[in-house]
Motif scaffolding. Structure first.
Motif, PDB file in Angstrom:
ATOM      1  N   MET A  18       0.798  -1.218   0.000  1.00 21.06           N
ATOM      2  CA  MET A  18       0.000   0.000   0.000  1.00 21.06           C
ATOM      3  C   MET A  18       0.837   1.277   0.000  1.00 21.06           C
ATOM      4  N   ALA A  19       2.141   1.157   0.262  1.00 23.19           N
ATOM      5  CA  ALA A  19       2.993   2.338   0.389  1.00 23.19           C
ATOM      6  C   ALA A  19       3.152   3.062  -0.942  1.00 23.19           C
ATOM      7  N   ASP A  20       3.261   4.388  -0.870  1.00 24.13           N
ATOM      8  CA  ASP A  20       3.516   5.191  -2.065  1.00 24.13           C
ATOM      9  C   ASP A  20       4.993   5.129  -2.447  1.00 24.13           C
ATOM     10  N   VAL A  21       5.849   5.164  -1.433  1.00 20.24           N
ATOM     11  CA  VAL A  21       7.293   5.089  -1.646  1.00 20.24           C
ATOM     12  C   VAL A  21       7.875   4.099  -0.644  1.00 20.24           C
ATOM     13  N   ILE A  22       8.771   3.261  -1.113  1.00 18.24           N
ATOM     14  CA  ILE A  22       9.406   2.263  -0.265  1.00 18.24           C
ATOM     15  C   ILE A  22      10.913   2.506  -0.248  1.00 18.24           C
ATOM     16  N   VAL A  23      11.501   2.534   0.949  1.00 18.39           N
ATOM     17  CA  VAL A  23      12.951   2.616   1.103  1.00 18.39           C
ATOM     18  C   VAL A  23      13.395   1.316   1.762  1.00 18.39           C
ATOM     19  N   ASP A  24      14.138   0.511   1.039  1.00 22.59           N
ATOM     20  CA  ASP A  24      14.563  -0.800   1.515  1.00 22.59           C
ATOM     21  C   ASP A  24      16.042  -0.756   1.875  1.00 22.59           C
ATOM     22  N   ARG A  35      22.854   0.122   4.059  1.00 23.61           N
ATOM     23  CA  ARG A  35      22.842   0.750   2.732  1.00 23.61           C
ATOM     24  C   ARG A  35      21.413   0.780   2.178  1.00 23.61           C
ATOM     25  N   VAL A  36      21.149   1.761   1.372  1.00 21.41           N
ATOM     26  CA  VAL A  36      19.855   1.822   0.693  1.00 21.41           C
ATOM     27  C   VAL A  36      19.917   0.893  -0.523  1.00 21.41           C
ATOM     28  N   VAL A  37      19.179  -0.199  -0.448  1.00 24.24           N
ATOM     29  CA  VAL A  37      19.153  -1.169  -1.543  1.00 24.24           C
ATOM     30  C   VAL A  37      18.209  -0.699  -2.649  1.00 24.24           C
ATOM     31  N   TYR A  38      17.105  -0.064  -2.214  1.00 24.77           N
ATOM     32  CA  TYR A  38      16.111   0.372  -3.191  1.00 24.77           C
ATOM     33  C   TYR A  38      15.289   1.519  -2.609  1.00 24.77           C
ATOM     34  N   ALA A  39      14.881   2.436  -3.453  1.00 26.82           N
ATOM     35  CA  ALA A  39      13.951   3.500  -3.067  1.00 26.82           C
ATOM     36  C   ALA A  39      13.051   3.791  -4.268  1.00 26.82           C
ATOM     37  N   GLY A  40      11.744   3.698  -4.069  1.00 24.34           N
ATOM     38  CA  GLY A  40      10.820   3.933  -5.170  1.00 24.34           C
ATOM     39  C   GLY A  40       9.479   3.284  -4.932  1.00 24.34           C
ATOM     40  N   SER A  41       8.760   3.010  -5.984  1.00 26.73           N
ATOM     41  CA  SER A  41       7.419   2.448  -5.888  1.00 26.73           C
ATOM     42  C   SER A  41       7.460   0.944  -5.643  1.00 26.73           C
ATOM     43  N   PHE A  42       6.313   0.382  -5.250  1.00 29.42           N
ATOM     44  CA  PHE A  42       6.226  -1.049  -4.993  1.00 29.42           C
ATOM     45  C   PHE A  42       6.438  -1.855  -6.278  1.00 29.42           C
ATOM     46  N   ASP A  43       5.843  -1.405  -7.367  1.00 28.29           N
ATOM     47  CA  ASP A  43       5.975  -2.137  -8.635  1.00 28.29           C
ATOM     48  C   ASP A  43       7.422  -2.261  -9.060  1.00 28.29           C
ATOM     49  N   SER A  44       8.186  -1.181  -8.851  1.00 28.41           N
ATOM     50  CA  SER A  44       9.602  -1.224  -9.233  1.00 28.41           C
ATOM     51  C   SER A  44      10.421  -2.052  -8.244  1.00 28.41           C
ATOM     52  N   LEU A  52      16.346  -8.455  -0.459  1.00 26.93           N
ATOM     53  CA  LEU A  52      15.796  -9.642   0.183  1.00 26.93           C
ATOM     54  C   LEU A  52      14.286  -9.488   0.365  1.00 26.93           C
ATOM     55  N   THR A  53      13.862  -8.265   0.646  1.00 24.71           N
ATOM     56  CA  THR A  53      12.426  -7.990   0.768  1.00 24.71           C
ATOM     57  C   THR A  53      11.715  -8.286  -0.550  1.00 24.71           C
ATOM     58  N   ALA A  54      12.303  -7.827  -1.647  1.00 21.13           N
ATOM     59  CA  ALA A  54      11.696  -8.051  -2.963  1.00 21.13           C
ATOM     60  C   ALA A  54      11.598  -9.538  -3.284  1.00 21.13           C
ATOM     61  N   LYS A  55      12.589 -10.306  -2.887  1.00 20.03           N
ATOM     62  CA  LYS A  55      12.567 -11.745  -3.171  1.00 20.03           C
ATOM     63  C   LYS A  55      11.403 -12.427  -2.474  1.00 20.03           C
ATOM     64  N   TYR A  56      11.088 -11.970  -1.258  1.00 16.36           N
ATOM     65  CA  TYR A  56       9.931 -12.542  -0.556  1.00 16.36           C
ATOM     66  C   TYR A  56       8.627 -12.021  -1.159  1.00 16.36           C
ATOM     67  N   MET A  57       8.594 -10.750  -1.544  1.00 13.85           N
ATOM     68  CA  MET A  57       7.367 -10.190  -2.114  1.00 13.85           C
ATOM     69  C   MET A  57       7.058 -10.808  -3.481  1.00 13.85           C
ATOM     70  N   ARG A  58       8.100 -11.156  -4.239  1.00 12.53           N
ATOM     71  CA  ARG A  58       7.900 -11.790  -5.553  1.00 12.53           C
ATOM     72  C   ARG A  58       7.537 -13.257  -5.429  1.00 12.53           C
ATOM     73  N   GLY A  59       7.901 -13.850  -4.313  1.00 18.03           N
ATOM     74  CA  GLY A  59       7.683 -15.281  -4.152  1.00 18.03           C
ATOM     75  C   GLY A  59       8.897 -16.112  -4.477  1.00 18.03           C
ATOM     76  N   ASP A  60      10.045 -15.457  -4.778  1.00 17.98           N
ATOM     77  CA  ASP A  60      11.275 -16.212  -5.018  1.00 17.98           C
ATOM     78  C   ASP A  60      11.683 -16.958  -3.748  1.00 17.98           C
ATOM     79  N   LEU A  61      11.476 -16.306  -2.621  1.00 14.00           N
ATOM     80  CA  LEU A  61      11.706 -16.929  -1.326  1.00 14.00           C
ATOM     81  C   LEU A  61      10.388 -16.940  -0.569  1.00 14.00           C
TER      82      LEU A  61
END
Length: 383
Positions: A18-24, A35-44, A52-61
């Motif tokens: 639901m977040a507008d901007v994500i800082v991972d 370190r900042v791994v990612y900053a931007g929208s959820f889709d990106s 590591l967060t993205a891998k769980y959100m995608r279902g890779d992990l």
């Protein structure tokens, strides 16, 4: 909608979506993070290959369903007539040697049942409770457990003197190794000289804390490095003693992973430290002050302490929402630690909302259907 800004630290998948901007931040924890791994929208975020967060959100992990579950034991704890607060005179059975999750909406009676009745009643039966116990008729099967332990997120200590290595009792064999070196024996040093908790080898000015508290009349007290030992906790004569080229202060600054390699020839040290690495705390420094640990880190250190004790004493471990503040990957490691406790002959009773934990449970007790006056009933029981 009112023109304000909301900044949230969160691990919940729905909140992240639901977040507008994500800082991972990452990639890992401790020295592996920051370190900042990612900053931007959820889709990106979903396209970020390193996160590591993205891998769980995608279902890779993911946290998989267990390949096997502990069978419902024929014997267990049975609460008869629980009626504290909003509980509706319910009877509840908790099977032993299983991971049992108590679920339900906030205010449904979970904490009342588990903490106020089950924990307090077992503790009183074992002679370790002189406080009130939640209203109930009786608790059956208490003779089947030897003890009950509440593993919460309270700090393992409230001063800089407390740290992971002393809590796990891993410092004792390390001090023995230092006391057996030639330099230590030449100076007449014993293992106690390498302790910052007793007089002898510790710095007299800061009493082994490495810092000195400065009291601020109208502000929170602050800690500054000790001028006498320069924050190194010990007297210079003790710091001159080296084991495999490292001083006792060097050891306290090692991470758990570094110490496992450094002390690989010492089974007593390795046994106590390995469990920390196995449950995802390999990045912690051995001498890291307890005041700098998060609630989740403190809770996992407590679990590691029980795992390293090698006891099979039929203990009932109670945890109240242990996944609070934990990343998906940390939850996976926590669940692995749960299974180790079960394999040692213990039982776990967990209050939880996290779906990954609930789906791995051997037994589920769901309270509700709502909170407050509309709760306090058993909605479902089973696998």
């Amino acid at each position: 909608d009112q023109g304000n800004t909301v900044l949230v630290v969160e691990h919940d998948a729905d909140a992240i979506r639901m977040a507008d901007v994500i800082v991972d931040l990452g990639l890992g924890a401790g020295e592996r993070g920051g370190r900042v791994v990612y900053a931007g929208s959820f889709d990106s975020l979903l396209k970020e290959p390193q996160s590591l967060t993205a891998k769980y959100m995608r279902g890779d992990l993911c946290i998989p369903l267990p390949t096997r579950r502990e069978k419902h034991a024929p014997l267990g704890l049975r609460v008869i007539g629980a009626r504290q607060h909003n509980l509706r005179n319910i009877d509840v059975e908790v099977p032993l040697n299983t991971l049992t999750c108590v679920t339900g909406v906030s205010g449904s009676g979970k904490s009342t049942l588990v903490n106020d009745i089950i924990y307090a009643a077992v503790k009183r039966a074992k002679g370790g409770w002189d406080k009130p116990v939640g209203e109930h008729d009786r608790l059956e099967g208490v003779e089947l457990v030897n003890d009950v332990t509440l593993v919460d997120q309270a700090p393992i200590g409230r001063t800089p003197r407390s740290n992971p290595i002393t809590y796990l009792k891993a410092f004792d064999p390390i001090r023995e190794l230092f006391s057996k070196t030639k330099d230590a024996q030449a100076n007449g040093f014993t293992a106690s000289h390498f302790s910052f908790n007793v007089r002898g080898g510790r710095c007299d000015d800061c009493e082994g804390e490495g810092v000195v508290k400065v009291e601020m009349q109208f502000l929170a007290d602050v800690y500054v490095p000790c001028d006498q030992c320069d924050g190194r906790r010990f007297k210079q004569q003790v710091l001159d003693v080296r084991f495999r080229g490292a001083t006792i202060n060097d050891v306290l600054h090692m991470t758990v992973r570094e110490a496992l390699s450094f002390f690989s020839a010492s089974p007593k040290v390795v046994r106590r430290l390995r469990v920390l690495d196995e449950i995802g705390l390999g990045y912690l420094r051995l001498g890291q002050a307890a005041t700098t640990l998060s609630g989740g880190e403190a809770q996992r250190i407590k679990i590691a302490s029980h795992l390293s004790s090698r006891k099979t004493d039929r203990t009932l471990y109670i945890l109240d929402e242990p996944t609070t503040g934990l990343h998906f990957d940390d939850i996976a490691k926590l669940l692995a630690a749960f299974r180790k406790l079960l394999l040692a002959g213990n039982s776990l009773l967990v209050i939880e909302h996290n779906l990954d934990v609930i789906k791995t449970a051997d037994w589920v007790i769901d309270l509700g259907p709502e909170g407050g006056a509309a709760g306090g009933q058993i909605v479902a029981v089973g696998t």
